[in-house]
Design an enzyme around this catalytic site. Sequence first.
Site, PDB file in Angstrom:
ATOM      1  N   CYS A 145       0.853  -1.193   0.000  1.00  0.00           N
ATOM      2  CA  CYS A 145       0.000   0.000   0.000  1.00  0.00           C
ATOM      3  C   CYS A 145       0.888   1.242   0.000  1.00  0.00           C
ATOM      4  O   CYS A 145       1.872   1.303   0.738  1.00  0.00           O
ATOM      5  CB  CYS A 145      -0.882  -0.023   1.241  1.00  0.00           C
ATOM      6  SG  CYS A 145      -1.963   1.408   1.392  1.00  0.00           S
ATOM      7  N   HIS A 192      -9.113  -3.687  -2.089  1.00  0.00           N
ATOM      8  CA  HIS A 192      -8.109  -2.954  -1.302  1.00  0.00           C
ATOM      9  C   HIS A 192      -8.479  -1.465  -1.233  1.00  0.00           C
ATOM     10  O   HIS A 192      -8.468  -0.856  -0.158  1.00  0.00           O
ATOM     11  CB  HIS A 192      -6.726  -3.158  -1.939  1.00  0.00           C
ATOM     12  CG  HIS A 192      -5.618  -2.400  -1.277  1.00  0.00           C
ATOM     13  ND1 HIS A 192      -4.555  -3.005  -0.641  1.00  0.00           N
ATOM     14  CD2 HIS A 192      -5.400  -1.066  -1.139  1.00  0.00           C
ATOM     15  CE1 HIS A 192      -3.752  -2.090  -0.136  1.00  0.00           C
ATOM     16  NE2 HIS A 192      -4.232  -0.891  -0.441  1.00  0.00           N
ATOM     17  N   GLU A 193      -8.823  -0.886  -2.387  1.00  0.00           N
ATOM     18  CA  GLU A 193      -9.113   0.561  -2.436  1.00  0.00           C
ATOM     19  C   GLU A 193     -10.429   0.893  -1.719  1.00  0.00           C
ATOM     20  O   GLU A 193     -10.523   1.908  -1.028  1.00  0.00           O
ATOM     21  CB  GLU A 193      -9.147   1.064  -3.882  1.00  0.00           C
ATOM     22  CG  GLU A 193      -7.856   0.859  -4.682  1.00  0.00           C
ATOM     23  CD  GLU A 193      -6.598   1.308  -3.965  1.00  0.00           C
ATOM     24  OE1 GLU A 193      -6.663   2.248  -3.134  1.00  0.00           O
ATOM     25  OE2 GLU A 193      -5.533   0.717  -4.208  1.00  0.00           O
ATOM     26  N   HIS A 196     -10.090   1.242   1.955  1.00  0.00           N
ATOM     27  CA  HIS A 196      -9.598   2.565   2.373  1.00  0.00           C
ATOM     28  C   HIS A 196     -10.766   3.512   2.674  1.00  0.00           C
ATOM     29  O   HIS A 196     -10.691   4.334   3.582  1.00  0.00           O
ATOM     30  CB  HIS A 196      -8.740   3.199   1.270  1.00  0.00           C
ATOM     31  CG  HIS A 196      -7.299   2.776   1.292  1.00  0.00           C
ATOM     32  ND1 HIS A 196      -6.445   3.055   2.340  1.00  0.00           N
ATOM     33  CD2 HIS A 196      -6.548   2.117   0.370  1.00  0.00           C
ATOM     34  CE1 HIS A 196      -5.235   2.575   2.072  1.00  0.00           C
ATOM     35  NE2 HIS A 196      -5.271   2.000   0.880  1.00  0.00           N
TER      36      HIS A 196
END
Length: 207
Positions: A145, A192-193, A196
Amino acid sequence: MSNFDCLMKKYIHFSLAVMLAVATSACNRADWSKEELSIINASGELLRVLTVDNPEDSLFLRRPCEEIAPAALGSQTLKKLGDKMLATVTSPEQDGVGIAGPQVGISRRIVAVQRFDKQGEPFEVYPNIRIIARNGETVPGPEGCLSVPGRRGEVPRYQQITISYSLPPSGKLPVRDTTENISGFTAVIFQHECDHLDGVLYTDYLD
Ligand code: ZN
């Protein structure tokens, strides 16, 4: 109806109205904040990437993000933010495959992702993105990341997901949401994004 019932009814209506107003302002803020505008309109095409090494950045990265208001979807400000996120994630010093709003100091539901499942593997920007379905088994794969420098780890991710996001107005078409099925490594990047945007980092999945 007794006076008491009438009062209760008024109270309930008032409470509902307040709750609705709070909910609407929390997830659908119409205006960019002063801080957001100063980041987006700053000179230079790259944005500073927040990292967990910095205590203030670290707290910011844990905040759940807000939606982008429909009125802002076709705006020059959003276009500029998208362009700068793309320039930042593809810059030689970052060289990532995806980036999310909070990583550049914008606590909004927006990500830029490299579409390895499309010809030419373009980077694309997705406002108001959510994962609305996760299918099949999870498979562990290596991740890093931009906000967690110098680390990598294996994270289990679904190989098939469905995303929903907003399309800006185009021609006679108004702002509208659309859905898309994504699979393979690109689905991993989206997971993953999107994490966030909920204040989750991939390191949360590691022992
Ligand atoms: Zn990340």
